[in-house]
Design an enzyme around this catalytic site. Structure first.
Site, PDB file in Angstrom:
ATOM      1  N   ARG A   1       0.847  -1.186   0.000  1.00  0.00           N
ATOM      2  CA  ARG A   1       0.000   0.000   0.000  1.00  0.00           C
ATOM      3  C   ARG A   1       0.890   1.247   0.000  1.00  0.00           C
ATOM      4  O   ARG A   1       2.038   1.197   0.438  1.00  0.00           O
ATOM      5  CB  ARG A   1      -0.910   0.004   1.228  1.00  0.00           C
ATOM      6  CG  ARG A   1      -1.835  -1.212   1.308  1.00  0.00           C
ATOM      7  CD  ARG A   1      -2.572  -1.242   2.637  1.00  0.00           C
ATOM      8  NE  ARG A   1      -3.506  -2.362   2.708  1.00  0.00           N
ATOM      9  CZ  ARG A   1      -3.185  -3.578   3.167  1.00  0.00           C
ATOM     10  NH1 ARG A   1      -1.949  -3.808   3.600  1.00  0.00           N
ATOM     11  NH2 ARG A   1      -4.084  -4.541   3.197  1.00  0.00           N
TER      12      ARG A   1
ATOM     13  N   HIS B   1      -3.027   3.365  -6.698  1.00  0.00           N
ATOM     14  CA  HIS B   1      -3.463   2.124  -6.044  1.00  0.00           C
ATOM     15  C   HIS B   1      -3.669   1.007  -7.062  1.00  0.00           C
ATOM     16  O   HIS B   1      -3.578  -0.176  -6.706  1.00  0.00           O
ATOM     17  CB  HIS B   1      -4.753   2.359  -5.250  1.00  0.00           C
ATOM     18  CG  HIS B   1      -5.150   1.197  -4.394  1.00  0.00           C
ATOM     19  ND1 HIS B   1      -4.500   0.888  -3.216  1.00  0.00           N
ATOM     20  CD2 HIS B   1      -6.106   0.246  -4.562  1.00  0.00           C
ATOM     21  CE1 HIS B   1      -5.049  -0.187  -2.679  1.00  0.00           C
ATOM     22  NE2 HIS B   1      -6.028  -0.595  -3.464  1.00  0.00           N
TER      23      HIS B   1
ATOM     24  N   ARG C   1      -0.912  -1.505  -7.309  1.00  0.00           N
ATOM     25  CA  ARG C   1      -1.022  -2.617  -6.348  1.00  0.00           C
ATOM     26  C   ARG C   1      -1.923  -3.698  -6.922  1.00  0.00           C
ATOM     27  O   ARG C   1      -1.636  -4.891  -6.812  1.00  0.00           O
ATOM     28  CB  ARG C   1      -1.555  -2.089  -5.023  1.00  0.00           C
ATOM     29  CG  ARG C   1      -1.904  -3.152  -3.987  1.00  0.00           C
ATOM     30  CD  ARG C   1      -2.275  -2.462  -2.679  1.00  0.00           C
ATOM     31  NE  ARG C   1      -3.074  -3.297  -1.796  1.00  0.00           N
ATOM     32  CZ  ARG C   1      -2.562  -4.185  -0.951  1.00  0.00           C
ATOM     33  NH1 ARG C   1      -1.271  -4.371  -0.890  1.00  0.00           N
ATOM     34  NH2 ARG C   1      -3.366  -4.879  -0.166  1.00  0.00           N
TER      35      ARG C   1
ATOM     36  N   HIS D   1      -3.715  -9.233   3.170  1.00  0.00           N
ATOM     37  CA  HIS D   1      -5.168  -9.287   3.316  1.00  0.00           C
ATOM     38  C   HIS D   1      -5.548 -10.298   4.391  1.00  0.00           C
ATOM     39  O   HIS D   1      -4.984 -11.387   4.445  1.00  0.00           O
ATOM     40  CB  HIS D   1      -5.831  -9.705   2.002  1.00  0.00           C
ATOM     41  CG  HIS D   1      -5.977  -8.595   1.020  1.00  0.00           C
ATOM     42  ND1 HIS D   1      -6.201  -8.787  -0.324  1.00  0.00           N
ATOM     43  CD2 HIS D   1      -5.943  -7.252   1.184  1.00  0.00           C
ATOM     44  CE1 HIS D   1      -6.279  -7.623  -0.938  1.00  0.00           C
ATOM     45  NE2 HIS D   1      -6.132  -6.683  -0.037  1.00  0.00           N
TER      46      HIS D   1
ATOM     47  N   TYR E   1      -8.514 -10.949  -7.337  1.00  0.00           N
ATOM     48  CA  TYR E   1      -7.354 -11.120  -8.208  1.00  0.00           C
ATOM     49  C   TYR E   1      -7.308 -12.530  -8.803  1.00  0.00           C
ATOM     50  O   TYR E   1      -6.788 -12.725  -9.886  1.00  0.00           O
ATOM     51  CB  TYR E   1      -6.079 -10.812  -7.424  1.00  0.00           C
ATOM     52  CG  TYR E   1      -6.157  -9.459  -6.769  1.00  0.00           C
ATOM     53  CD1 TYR E   1      -6.160  -8.298  -7.533  1.00  0.00           C
ATOM     54  CD2 TYR E   1      -6.282  -9.327  -5.397  1.00  0.00           C
ATOM     55  CE1 TYR E   1      -6.260  -7.053  -6.953  1.00  0.00           C
ATOM     56  CE2 TYR E   1      -6.376  -8.083  -4.802  1.00  0.00           C
ATOM     57  CZ  TYR E   1      -6.372  -6.948  -5.589  1.00  0.00           C
ATOM     58  OH  TYR E   1      -6.480  -5.717  -5.009  1.00  0.00           O
TER      59      TYR E   1
END
Length: 439
Positions: free
Chosen positions: A245, A361, A364, A387, A396
């Site tokens: 992040r 972002h 990422r 996560h 993803y």
């Protein structure tokens, strides 16, 4: 004979002496009570209590003297013996204002500095402050719905977040205190809007189109990195290939980068140790916080092809000292880089690459998609991204499934090309030939 001069025989004479405190104690000492208890408080007053009906009952008031408290207990005892006793009515709940309770709620919640600042801003804002003059018991479901309906529907996210804050505060007020067992201030929470109400669009408004993030291609990543100033190029590499992040990226320091070299000094492997992040609760106030979840504390393996550029960046642009920032602010090596400072150069770079829609972002997201396309499992993706929510990592893997369809198409094209050049095996050809022979 003068009585004053009469000799004392001692038979009927009572000696006179001053009364002592010990005598007072003997005279006032009473036997231990068989019903109820009287306790002296720090204030000097007395509190009476008794057990009946399976629970202990306190007198509704405190008493000036111990005798008054005992008399009150005697009356309660008489009521029990004569079967006239009734349980006392429950005490009236305290009239607590939403504003006072909400401020206390904000102070006692375990929140990050940025989240706390955002909640405080919303609490003091025009939406939530609507409830400040009311006591908790005055807020009803009808009031909540009427308040939500008058919020500007042109800002659905803002009004929903305001409702979520109000709902969280009232939900806590409707539960007993876990530490003290104090009763709940509300029998139930009045904030009970349905999903249908929360997601309702204003009349005539078009449905918000669902946007799907498009990851950057390798060519676009290269173009963005080339268009960025040298001191920012390594940030693009780490964001796209290790997927930290932005708040984690800008708090990375020299000890957080571990790189192994071979005998010739060439970097062969590396690990990024991610354990902290920097947040900005106020525009000019940076706060470094430890990642609270185990998922946030992670080691991310660095793809070998970006090790050399990272080492070059550390030598040229990282802040000096053993604990220097890898990506410090331009104006000071001890200050953290701000999001706005990065975007001043990133907007131009993404435009050069033909991707003006690509947010930082989204890099990422690109890194996560690339990892999924390599065959990373769900657990591996969650570890790499930090996560703790399976749903987030599944996004993803869905992207990897789309890529898998493209791989299957290319495999078929490869097989068809082999048949045309060498006359080799073709499943479609053999199936047709066998079908002509019959069963």
């Amino acid at each position: 004979m003068n009585p004053s001069t009469a000799p004392a025989t001692g038979r009927h004479v009572v000696p006179i002496r001053p009364a002592s405190e010990a005598d007072d104690d003997k005279e006032t000492k009473r036997p231990r009570r068989s019903f109820g208890k009287v306790m002296k408080l720090r204030s000097g007053r007395y509190q009476a209590s008794y057990a009946a009906g399976g629970k202990r009952h306190l007198a509704p008031v405190t008493f000036q003297t111990k005798g008054d408290a005992a008399a009150w207990l005697d009356m309660r005892h008489a009521e029990l013996l004569e079967h006239r006793w009734k349980p006392p009515p429950p005490a009236e709940p305290d009239k607590v204002h939403f504003k006072d309770y909400g401020l206390q709620w904000l102070e006692t919640r375990d929140l990050g500095p940025k989240t706390r600042a955002e909640y405080k801003r919303m609490f003091d804002g025009p939406r939530v402050s609507y409830f400040h003059p009311f006591t908790l018991d005055e807020i009803t479901p009808v009031m909540i719905k009427a308040w939500f309906d008058i919020q500007d529907p042109a800002h659905p996210t803002a009004r929903r977040r305001a409702y979520e804050l109000v709902r969280a505060i009232l939900a806590t007020a409707s539960k007993p205190d876990e530490d003290t067992d104090a009763p709940a201030l509300l029998a139930s929470s009045p904030a009970r809007l349905t999903s249908k109400t929360l997601n309702r669009r204003p009349p005539g408004a078009d449905a918000k189109p669902k946007t799907r993030i498009k990851p950057a291609s390798l060519a676009e990543l290269a173009a963005i990195m080339d268009a960025m100033p040298d001191r920012y190029a390594a940030m693009v590499l780490l964001a796209a290939w290790c997927a930290p992040r932005f708040s984690e990226l800008t708090e990375l320091r020299r000890p957080d980068l571990s790189i192994v070299r071979n005998a010739k000094g060439k970097p062969t492997s590396g690990v990024l140790h991610i354990s902290r992040a920097v947040v900005w609760p106020e525009p000019d106030k940076a706060v470094v916080k430890e990642n609270k979840t185990e998922a946030g504390l992670r080691d991310v393996s660095i793809p070998p092809h970006i090790l050399a550029p990272l080492l070059d960046h550390v030598d040229k642009w990282a802040a000096p000292g053993p604990d220097g920032l890898l990506f410090p602010a331009v104006e000071s090596p001890i200050k953290h880089m701000k999001h706005g400072a990065l975007y001043k150069v990133y907007r131009r770079a993404r435009k050069v690459a033909g991707r003006p829609d690509l947010r930082w972002h989204d890099l990422r997201h690109t890194g996560a998609t690339l990892a999924a396309q390599t065959g990373a499992t769900l657990a591996e993706l969650m570890n790499r991204l930090g996560h703790s929510d399976v749903k987030a990592a599944l996004i993803y893997q869905h992207a990897a499934a789309d890529r898998d369809a493209e791989i299957a198409r290319r495999l078929s094209a490869m097989a068809e090309e082999a048949v045309q050049t060498s006359g080799g095996y073709s499943p479609s050809t053999e199936t047709t030939a066998n079908s002509d022979k019959g069963p």
